[in-house]
Design an enzyme around this catalytic site. Structure first.
Site: not given
Ligand code: 1PR
Length: 628
Positions: A209, A279, A460
């Site tokens: 699945e 995201d 992070d």
């Molecule tokens: O702390 O359990 O509530 O989880 C929050 C989640 O949200 C965490 O996984 C954290 O990484 C994510 N997060 C929070 N704020 C942001 C933000 O961007 N402002 N995003 C965020 C994190 C990072 C990656 C991203 C890669 C690839 N995003 O997932 O997709 O860096 O990006 P790229 O290929 O464009 O370089 P909680």
């Protein structure tokens, strides 16, 4: 009537979605008595063997289940639903006997193969299922389910791949299993049974699945045989029910190499996974959008955009609708899709109905693993003041169609607290003893209920540069990295500090401590972001990835910085982690921005990987797909 047995642990919605998609109707088994009404039965075991068998026993299902199988009516077990057929499993702290239909015991993958080569446990990803040749019928039984036959087993571009996620497996023993095993699969150097078929009993260790088009076709074949034909006349073998009552079935024969435990081709077929990440957050108009920024800043620069608010900040970047994008990535061949609810820490995740709806809609259309993160934590309901646990939040996500949950901030706090409870200056979580574990953290509770493979920790980290005169903080000594000669970091030294709340708050814990800590607590995978590389298009931070790989044995998804297909090649190229150690690399890499901005497609990344000799799942669901 087709019935599905749901014992209440894990994502059974995906199987229900696949069956609906294939045009079949079903009922849920609500009590052991329902098993007597079933004409065909599916047991989609998700979670842990111990949890499943314990639950079956306490709810009185074991004898009715055995009676159902003995009746000769079609049974299909998936993952734990297949493992439950064996005599017993090593999984769990106490032995709970299995159904005893298939001889032998289920045991854990070894983290180090006979040659000394390490591998991640659980096995998480797409692997081959190689058919065994049976006497008189050859590969006919396997071909009925679309499983690889001799003609299709040599080339990775034509081999079907299926999604596996498990730490325990039934090792293939020709003396015990020749009449049961339908396909074998190799992970590292270990060969295990990936599907069984005998009479009315069929089972897969992998998740059809969640296996894209190949999985849907396999399910379709089983449903057609079991529900449309309502008999097993086409079956070459007598029923398993009959065999349990001592009627011999036709014998099967395996070839010499297979008898020695090697499937044809004899190679680890696990593919590299290409993961798409979304995201998700509300924009200023209140709509849920997929966004993406640089170094976690997802707003447009104020002077670039007319909608700059009074605070001078730009609007939230809007790169599309979550469900539409997820479906596009599924059709492009994404091996997994991750949704991160990036502002969830501000509100009540249980009331975050739009995010749950996103997941439900995506799960109805995307038949690959779905991970959801953001807000998975213990919290107090703002309205009622009632405390809810991270597990309750996860329950809701699993019911909506998630296969894994990803925990961010809460994981950091849990590891900090674990180290504080241990005390005595212990800074390495691997040295923490059991008394410092409470069993009450989200990671522990979700892992116990759903299995370690369902718990991802999203890390992070951000670099903290050290001046030449700076002393390395002793707790972080294992996390210090030196820039490689010739790179833009040459001559620099830094360590990786962990953050919470999407990088908004620094913590005094490093990425090695966190990774080792979450493994100690029972997480099954690490999603390793990099705030420095996020949105930079400079490529993954290989030093960060290798540092964490050296520190843990669970799988790692490399994330942040992908700008071109070659960056995936770079992160997958095997390298020795220590002198004298066999070269290895991560199995999965994730990207967001390049896919959202359509700078390249997932298909282009996979073509590049195939051209550079990596094993990838090359199914492009758009080509000739017939899912409805
Ligand atoms: O702390 O359990 O509530 O989880 C929050 C989640 O949200 C965490 O996984 C954290 O990484 C994510 N997060 C929070 N704020 C942001 C933000 O961007 N402002 N995003 C965020 C994190 C990072 C990656 C991203 C890669 C690839 N995003 O997932 O997709 O860096 O990006 P790229 O290929 O464009 O370089 P909680």
């Amino acid at each position: 009537m087709l019935y599905i047995l749901d014992y209440g642990a894990g994502n059974v919605r995906s199987l229900a979605n696949s069956i609906k998609k294939l045009g079949y109707d079903f009922k849920w088994v609500a009590s052991p008595a329902d098993l007597e009404k079933a004409d065909a039965l599916l047991f989609p075991g998700v979670g842990s063997y111990w949890g499943a068998l314990h639950s079956l026993r306490t709810k009185g299902y074991v004898e009715p289940l055995k009676a159902y199988i003995a009746s000769g009516k079609p049974y299909m077990g998936i993952c734990i639903g297949m493992q439950a057929l064996f005599d017993a499993s090593d999984e769990g702290t106490e032995t709970v006997p299995g159904l005893g239909i298939v001889p032998g015991r289920v045991s854990r993958f070894s983290e180090v193969d006979a040659s000394g080569r390490k591998k991640s446990v659980p096995q998480m990803g797409w692997n081959e299922a190689r058919a065994l040749e049976r006497e008189q019928i050859g590969f006919a039984e396997a071909e009925r389910y679309g499983l690889s036959s001799s003609s299709s087993s040599s080339s990775s571009s034509t081999t079907q791949h299926f999604y596996f996620v498990h730490s325990y497996r039934a090792a293939y023993d020709p003396k015990l299993h020749a009449e049961w095993a339908l396909t074998l699969t190799q992970y590292g150097e270990e060969v295990f049974i990936s599907s069984i078929s005998r009479g009315n009993v069929f089972g897969t260790q992998f998740h059809p699945e969640k296996s894209g088009r190949a999985g849907l076709e396999l399910l379709r074949a089983w449903l057609h045989r079991s529900c449309d034909q309502s008999n097993l006349a086409a079956s070459p073998s007598s029923s398993a029910a009959a065999s349990t009552s001592a009627t011999p079935r036709e014998s099967s024969k395996v070839k010499d190499a297979e008898a020695a435990g090697k499937p044809r081709g004899g190679k680890d077929g696990l593919t590299k996974r290409v993961v798409a990440c979304l995201d998700v957050r509300s924009n200023d108009a209140g709509d849920l959008v997929v966004t993406k920024g640089e170094s976690y800043d997802v707003r447009e620069k104020a002077d670039e955009h007319e909608q700059a608010g009074a605070d001078g900040k730009g609007a939230i970047r809007n790169l599309g609708k979550p469900v539409d994008l997820a479906h596009r990535y599924y059709l492009e061949g994404a091996d997994e899709i991750v949704f991160l609810n990036i502002t969830s820490f501000r509100s009540s995740p249980l009331k975050d109905q739009p995010m749950l709806d996103v997941l439900r809609l995506a799960a109805a259309e995307c038949f690959v693993p779905l991970t959801i993160g953001g807000g998975i934590k213990d919290f107090v309901e703002p309205d009622s003041g009632v405390t809810k646990s991270a597990k309750e939040v996860a329950d809701e996500y699993f019911r909506a169609g998630a296969d894994k949950v990803s925990i961010g901030s809460e994981a950091v706090l849990a590891v900090e607290e674990m180290l504080a409870r241990q005390g005595s200056g212990v800074t390495d979580p691997a040295l923490v003893d059991d008394s410092a574990l409470t069993g009450k953290t989200g990671i522990e509770m979700i892992s116990k209920a759903y299995g370690a493979q369902a718990v991802v920790v999203s890390i992070d980290p951000r670099r903290v540069y050290l001046q030449p005169s700076d002393a390395v903080p002793p707790a972080h000594a294992a996390c210090v990295v030196t820039g490689e000669p010739g790179s833009e970091d040459a001559g620099k030294r830094w360590w990786y500090r962990c953050t919470i709340k999407g990088g908004r708050e620094d913590r005094d814990i490093d990425v090695v401590q966190l990774a080792r800590g979450v493994q100690r607590l029972g997480a099954g995978e690490v999603l390793l972001n990099s705030i420095d590389r996020d949105g930079s298009n400079k490529g993954f931070d290989r030093q960060l990835v290798d540092l964490v790989r050296r520190s843990v044995s669970i799988p790692i998804v490399a994330s942040s910085g992908a700008g071109v297909p070659k960056h995936f090649e770079d992160i997958f190229v095997p390298q020795p982690l220590r002198t004298g150690e066999a070269p290895s690399s991560v199995e999965a890499a994730l990207a967001a921005g390049i896919f959202h901005r359509q700078e390249c497609t997932i298909g282009e990344v996979k073509q590049h990987l195939l051209a550079t000799s990596f094993n990838v799942r090359s199914e492009n669901v758009q080509e000739g797909a017939s899912e409805s």
